[in-house]
Design a protein around this motif. Sequence first.
Motif, PDB file in Angstrom:
ATOM      1  N   UNK A 213      31.790  24.718  68.148  1.00  0.00           N
ATOM      2  CA  UNK A 213      32.411  24.510  66.835  1.00  0.00           C
ATOM      3  C   UNK A 213      33.751  25.223  66.723  1.00  0.00           C
ATOM      4  N   UNK A 214      33.865  26.401  67.320  1.00  0.00           N
ATOM      5  CA  UNK A 214      35.151  27.108  67.323  1.00  0.00           C
ATOM      6  C   UNK A 214      36.200  26.334  68.121  1.00  0.00           C
ATOM      7  N   UNK A 215      35.798  25.749  69.246  1.00  0.00           N
ATOM      8  CA  UNK A 215      36.724  24.950  70.042  1.00  0.00           C
ATOM      9  C   UNK A 215      37.191  23.712  69.276  1.00  0.00           C
ATOM     10  N   UNK A 216      36.265  23.043  68.601  1.00  0.00           N
ATOM     11  CA  UNK A 216      36.637  21.883  67.787  1.00  0.00           C
ATOM     12  C   UNK A 216      37.577  22.284  66.661  1.00  0.00           C
TER      13      UNK A 216
ATOM     14  N   UNK B  71      42.930  22.353  64.216  1.00  0.00           N
ATOM     15  CA  UNK B  71      43.973  23.185  63.608  1.00  0.00           C
ATOM     16  C   UNK B  71      45.247  23.258  64.440  1.00  0.00           C
ATOM     17  N   UNK B  72      45.246  22.702  65.638  1.00  0.00           N
ATOM     18  CA  UNK B  72      46.413  22.758  66.516  1.00  0.00           C
ATOM     19  C   UNK B  72      46.794  21.368  67.031  1.00  0.00           C
ATOM     20  N   UNK B  73      46.688  20.365  66.160  1.00  0.00           N
ATOM     21  CA  UNK B  73      47.011  18.996  66.560  1.00  0.00           C
ATOM     22  C   UNK B  73      48.468  18.845  66.979  1.00  0.00           C
ATOM     23  N   UNK B  74      49.362  19.542  66.292  1.00  0.00           N
ATOM     24  CA  UNK B  74      50.790  19.444  66.621  1.00  0.00           C
ATOM     25  C   UNK B  74      51.036  19.859  68.071  1.00  0.00           C
TER      26      UNK B  74
ATOM     27  N   UNK C  99      24.579  30.310  70.445  1.00  0.00           N
ATOM     28  CA  UNK C  99      25.851  30.776  70.993  1.00  0.00           C
ATOM     29  C   UNK C  99      26.700  29.606  71.488  1.00  0.00           C
ATOM     30  N   UNK C 100      26.058  28.566  72.024  1.00  0.00           N
ATOM     31  CA  UNK C 100      26.802  27.373  72.422  1.00  0.00           C
ATOM     32  C   UNK C 100      27.399  26.683  71.208  1.00  0.00           C
ATOM     33  N   UNK C 101      26.596  26.519  70.154  1.00  0.00           N
ATOM     34  CA  UNK C 101      27.073  25.858  68.941  1.00  0.00           C
ATOM     35  C   UNK C 101      28.267  26.592  68.340  1.00  0.00           C
ATOM     36  N   UNK C 102      28.219  27.909  68.339  1.00  0.00           N
ATOM     37  CA  UNK C 102      29.338  28.700  67.809  1.00  0.00           C
ATOM     38  C   UNK C 102      30.590  28.457  68.638  1.00  0.00           C
TER      39      UNK C 102
END
Length: 84
Positions: free
Chosen positions: A21-24, A29-32, A15-18
């Motif tokens: 990885x979702x946060x990363x 995907x939101x660098x702008x 659950x931590x890995x999920x």
Amino acid sequence: MVMAAWVSNRKLPNNFLILFNNALKYGVNHLKEAVQNGNDNGILTPHETRRYLTENISYIFDNEKMESIKLFLKLQAQKELVPG
């Protein structure tokens, strides 16, 4: 060559890995938005920061990068590049 990676010295809960990885993925995907909201250091312009984050960093850890780490560790062991 891998210059940085998130690593752990123990098995992490799935659950931590999920979540991690979702946060990363969200950040990549939101660098702008990150550049617009967090670029007040006065060192780089927003354009320079965006360019650095999109053109100079490869975010996907693939087999080629894994092989580069294995090669580094092999060379390190043979030449004692890092005291251990």
